[in-house]
Design an enzyme around this catalytic site. Sequence first.
Site, PDB file in Angstrom:
ATOM      1  N   ASP A  11      42.306  38.148  41.665  1.00  0.00           N
ATOM      2  CA  ASP A  11      41.678  38.276  40.355  1.00  0.00           C
ATOM      3  C   ASP A  11      40.318  38.933  40.556  1.00  0.00           C
ATOM      4  O   ASP A  11      39.608  38.612  41.517  1.00  0.00           O
ATOM      5  CB  ASP A  11      41.509  36.889  39.734  1.00  0.00           C
ATOM      6  CG  ASP A  11      40.950  36.940  38.327  1.00  0.00           C
ATOM      7  OD1 ASP A  11      41.697  37.318  37.414  1.00  0.00           O
ATOM      8  OD2 ASP A  11      39.768  36.593  38.150  1.00  0.00           O
ATOM      9  N   ILE A  12      39.970  39.843  39.651  1.00  0.00           N
ATOM     10  CA  ILE A  12      38.665  40.479  39.721  1.00  0.00           C
ATOM     11  C   ILE A  12      37.611  39.469  39.260  1.00  0.00           C
ATOM     12  O   ILE A  12      37.745  38.875  38.194  1.00  0.00           O
ATOM     13  CB  ILE A  12      38.612  41.740  38.844  1.00  0.00           C
ATOM     14  CG1 ILE A  12      39.676  42.754  39.295  1.00  0.00           C
ATOM     15  CG2 ILE A  12      37.215  42.362  38.886  1.00  0.00           C
ATOM     16  CD1 ILE A  12      39.824  43.939  38.365  1.00  0.00           C
ATOM     17  N   GLU A  54      43.231  40.869  34.468  1.00  0.00           N
ATOM     18  CA  GLU A  54      42.623  41.379  35.697  1.00  0.00           C
ATOM     19  C   GLU A  54      43.170  40.658  36.924  1.00  0.00           C
ATOM     20  O   GLU A  54      42.521  40.564  37.943  1.00  0.00           O
ATOM     21  CB  GLU A  54      41.099  41.302  35.636  1.00  0.00           C
ATOM     22  CG  GLU A  54      40.522  39.926  35.517  1.00  0.00           C
ATOM     23  CD  GLU A  54      40.269  39.474  34.079  1.00  0.00           C
ATOM     24  OE1 GLU A  54      39.691  38.393  33.931  1.00  0.00           O
ATOM     25  OE2 GLU A  54      40.652  40.158  33.114  1.00  0.00           O
TER      26      GLU A  54
END
Length: 145
Positions: A11-12, A54
């Site tokens: 995950d960003i 994301e």
Amino acid sequence: MKESFALIMFDIDHFKYVNDQYGHLVGDLVLKNLVTHCQSILRDIDLLGRVGGEEFLVILPNTDEGRAMDVAERLRTQISQKTLALANQNKIKITISNGIAIFDPKNEIDLIHSVLADKYYQQADFAMYLAKQKGRNQTRVWKAT
């Protein structure tokens, strides 16, 4: 013969900031360039897919925990050093949090594919959230407690 594989869920970190600060068009460019960069790191047999806003999932065939950790850390460190977009003369860089789950066929004799998919997806997701809880920009491996 059944082979092991690894899942890396990433995950960003703080991606909402990119969209809020620079707009969704820049956010989309960051996502596209992230995928291109990840593909340059991964093997041809590895699979990369976006599973959420994301969040991404990487499937690494024939991969044990040590190799999965190497790949996840290479992704994490190289992504953190890469400029993924420019906006208003600002270099946009991101970090990611990784979670790893390892499928070992010796441990899963009688489960059906859909159950296995759900189980290991959830394990990788849990490990990723642990990485976020422990400070972000790191990799965690799911371990049974």
